[in-house]
Motif scaffolding. Structure first.
Motif: not given
Ligand SMILES: *Cc1c(COP(=O)(O)O)cnc(C)c1O
Length: 298
Positions: A40-41, A44, A69, A144, A172-173, A175, A256, A260
């Motif tokens: 997802n990085k 984003k 990350n 993030g 989610a971190g 969200g 990890e 996840t």
């Protein structure tokens, strides 16, 4: 390494638990999007990089912890797209850089260590003005990737999934990823969100922020599961670590313990408890993030 695998692969996994519960489980492998800028990085960063260039900036600054990350992905993207990057890292400088920070400096990122007290108010003008004095003008990506561009990239995941499904699940971190998924749900599809922080009730609000007026009814299809944080961010237990190892041995998919692992542990717990009606089709989003835990499975 300028090779992006998009759309990312999706594959079905089967084991005694999915068979016993009578559900079909698919994994959307965003961890395979790119060997370095995984998951997802990249989603984003994509529109942030576009926006940065469109507005004529040559420098991106962002924030993160020392194993972030997001910082790791940004540094590599900066190298790939010829942008100067500055990583503001929470906490004191360490004499020996950890593998994450060693990578990012090798890719040309400039690091600035910020004490935790200042870090808490990092989004305030007083701190940003100070950073501008130090580094010159920059395009800012919040910690993030929690901004409009980050969200926009995450709205593209749903439509890459070429199968019909009942549930999609993500860790989610901030969200942001969950918000992108929520906004793109079709019909009766449901989103299950697994926050990795303790006391993460803010996630619901963070998702809501990005749903446009007219789209907010989609919150009814979003369900947060707050019981799988394992003590909080980056906290783990032997049980979680054992689960990750067993999952790898069965499916050959690396997880990890920060993101996840908690997602899949929670998902399998629900599967075992027959949370899902028989015949349900479930998609789990593998958001990547394996760099922070190098060597975990070896
Ligand atoms: C950053 C990260 C997340 C959290 O994503 P948010 O959009 O901040 O909720 C989830 N999984 C992995 C692997 C990550 O690196």
């Amino acid at each position: 390494m300028n090779h992006f695998v998009l759309p990312s692969p999706i594959l079905e996994i089967k084991d005694k638990f999915t068979l016993h519960a009578g559900v079909q489980l698919y994994v959307k492998r965003d961890d395979l999007i790119h060997p370095v800028i995984s998951g997802n990085k990249w989603r984003k960063l994509k529109y942030n990089i576009d926006n940065c260039r469109k507005n004529g900036y040559d420098t991106i600054l962002s924030f993160g912890g020392s194993y972030s990350n997001h910082i790791h992905a940004l540094a590599y993207a900066g190298k790939l797209f010829n942008l100067r990057t500055i990583g503001v890292i929470r906490g004191e400088e360490h004499k020996i850089l950890n593998p994450t920070l060693k990578d990012v400096t090798e890719w040309g990122m400039e690091l600035y260590f910020m004490d935790r007290k200042t870090y808490r108010i990092k989004d305030k003008d007083i701190v940003l003005d100070d950073l501008k004095k130090k580094f010159g003008n920059f395009y800012l990506i919040p910690e993030g990737g929690f901004n409009k561009e980050g969200f926009a990239g995450c709205t593209e995941i749903r439509d890459e999934i070429g199968i019909s499904f009942d549930y999609i699940c993500c860790a989610a971190g901030t969200g942001t990823t969950a918000a992108g998924l929520a906004a793109s749900l079709h019909g009766r599809e449901k989103l299950l969100v697994f926050p990795v922080l303790k006391g993460a009730e803010f996630i619901q609000a963070n998702i809501h922020v990005w749903l446009k007026t007219g789209n907010q009814h989609k919150m009814e299809h979003v369900h947060c599961l707050y019981d799988y944080h394992f003590g909080g961010y980056a906290k783990a237990t032997q049980e979680l670590n054992d689960f990750i190892k067993a999952f790898y041995n069965t499916h050959n998919i690396p997880l990890e313990p920060v993101y996840t692992g908690k997602l899949f542990y929670g998902l399998y717990d629900l599967i075992k408890k027959n949370f899902f009606p028989k015949g349900s089709i479930i998609v789990a989003l593998h958001t990547g993030g394996l760099q922070g835990q190098r060597g975990f499975l070896s």
